[in-house]
Design a protein around this motif. Structure first.
Motif, PDB file in Angstrom:
ATOM      1  N   LEU A  92     -13.574  -4.681  -0.576  1.00  0.00           N
ATOM      2  CA  LEU A  92     -12.714  -4.212   0.511  1.00  0.00           C
ATOM      3  C   LEU A  92     -13.114  -2.829   1.015  1.00  0.00           C
ATOM      4  CD1 LEU A  92      -9.247  -5.337  -0.855  1.00  0.00           C
ATOM      5  CD2 LEU A  92     -10.670  -6.490   0.839  1.00  0.00           C
ATOM      6  N   TRP A  93     -14.167  -2.249   0.427  1.00  0.00           N
ATOM      7  CA  TRP A  93     -14.550  -0.884   0.788  1.00  0.00           C
ATOM      8  C   TRP A  93     -14.848  -0.751   2.274  1.00  0.00           C
ATOM      9  CZ3 TRP A  93     -13.887   3.873   0.493  1.00  0.00           C
ATOM     10  CH2 TRP A  93     -14.805   4.814   0.932  1.00  0.00           C
TER      11      TRP A  93
ATOM     12  N   LEU B 210       0.832  -1.195   0.000  1.00  0.00           N
ATOM     13  CA  LEU B 210       0.000   0.000   0.000  1.00  0.00           C
ATOM     14  C   LEU B 210       0.865   1.243   0.000  1.00  0.00           C
ATOM     15  CD1 LEU B 210      -3.075   0.900   0.472  1.00  0.00           C
ATOM     16  CD2 LEU B 210      -2.354   1.235   2.817  1.00  0.00           C
TER      17      LEU B 210
ATOM     18  N   THR C 180     -10.723   2.157   8.093  1.00  0.00           N
ATOM     19  CA  THR C 180      -9.340   2.550   8.329  1.00  0.00           C
ATOM     20  C   THR C 180      -9.149   4.031   8.038  1.00  0.00           C
ATOM     21  OG1 THR C 180      -8.550   0.335   7.808  1.00  0.00           O
ATOM     22  CG2 THR C 180      -6.939   2.126   7.635  1.00  0.00           C
TER      23      THR C 180
ATOM     24  N   LEU D 130     -11.571  -0.727   4.292  1.00  0.00           N
ATOM     25  CA  LEU D 130     -10.783   0.418   3.847  1.00  0.00           C
ATOM     26  C   LEU D 130     -11.390   1.719   4.360  1.00  0.00           C
ATOM     27  CD1 LEU D 130      -8.451   1.477   2.082  1.00  0.00           C
ATOM     28  CD2 LEU D 130     -10.019   1.443   0.141  1.00  0.00           C
ATOM     29  N   LYS D 131     -12.709   1.819   4.277  1.00  0.00           N
ATOM     30  CA  LYS D 131     -13.417   3.005   4.757  1.00  0.00           C
ATOM     31  C   LYS D 131     -13.195   3.181   6.251  1.00  0.00           C
ATOM     32  CE  LYS D 131     -17.961   3.072   5.432  1.00  0.00           C
ATOM     33  NZ  LYS D 131     -19.407   3.086   5.182  1.00  0.00           N
TER      34      LYS D 131
ATOM     35  N   ALA E  55      -2.731  -0.163  -4.240  1.00  0.00           N
ATOM     36  CA  ALA E  55      -2.885  -1.356  -3.406  1.00  0.00           C
ATOM     37  C   ALA E  55      -3.176  -2.554  -4.287  1.00  0.00           C
ATOM     38  CB  ALA E  55      -4.018  -1.166  -2.401  1.00  0.00           C
TER      39      ALA E  55
ATOM     40  N   LEU F 107     -13.170   3.258  -6.418  1.00  0.00           N
ATOM     41  CA  LEU F 107     -12.574   1.931  -6.314  1.00  0.00           C
ATOM     42  C   LEU F 107     -12.763   1.126  -7.592  1.00  0.00           C
ATOM     43  CD1 LEU F 107     -13.616   0.717  -2.755  1.00  0.00           C
ATOM     44  CD2 LEU F 107     -11.399   1.534  -3.490  1.00  0.00           C
TER      45      LEU F 107
END
Length: 101
Positions: free
Chosen positions: A82-83, A35, A89, A86-87, A53, A75
């Protein structure tokens, strides 16, 4: 082109202080082989960026307002699942930077 995914993160710092904290905090974002965050120069209160990523490019931007930060990403289909993580985070990192101290 995919629809952008948008998250609004409220804050009570005012635009100038929120931008200062985000600019400072984003300088310390570590890169890894999985990443990387490529920041573009700020244009007024908006910073375009690209996250790389899993061999994919994820364009996005941060826009700072008086009481909210708007995070927008586009995306690729491969990463849509993975949203959620990821969101969470990204929101968590932004909230830490925007906490009143």
């Amino acid at each position: 082109m995919a629809e952008p995914l948008v998250v609004s993160i409220p804050h009570s710092l005012g635009k100038t202080e929120a931008m200062r904290r985000l600019q400072s905090g984003l300088q310390g974002v570590p890169s890894s082989s999985l990443l990387t965050l490529e920041q573009q120069p700020w244009i007024e209160n908006k910073m375009p960026f690209t996250v790389r990523a899993m061999g994919q490019s994820i364009p996005g931007s941060l826009e700072v307002g008086e009481d909210v930060v708007r995070l927008e990403v586009v995306l690729p289909a491969l990463l849509k699942k993975l949203w959620g993580p990821l969101k969470e985070t990204m929101i968590g990192r932004a909230k830490l930077l925007l906490e009143k101290k």
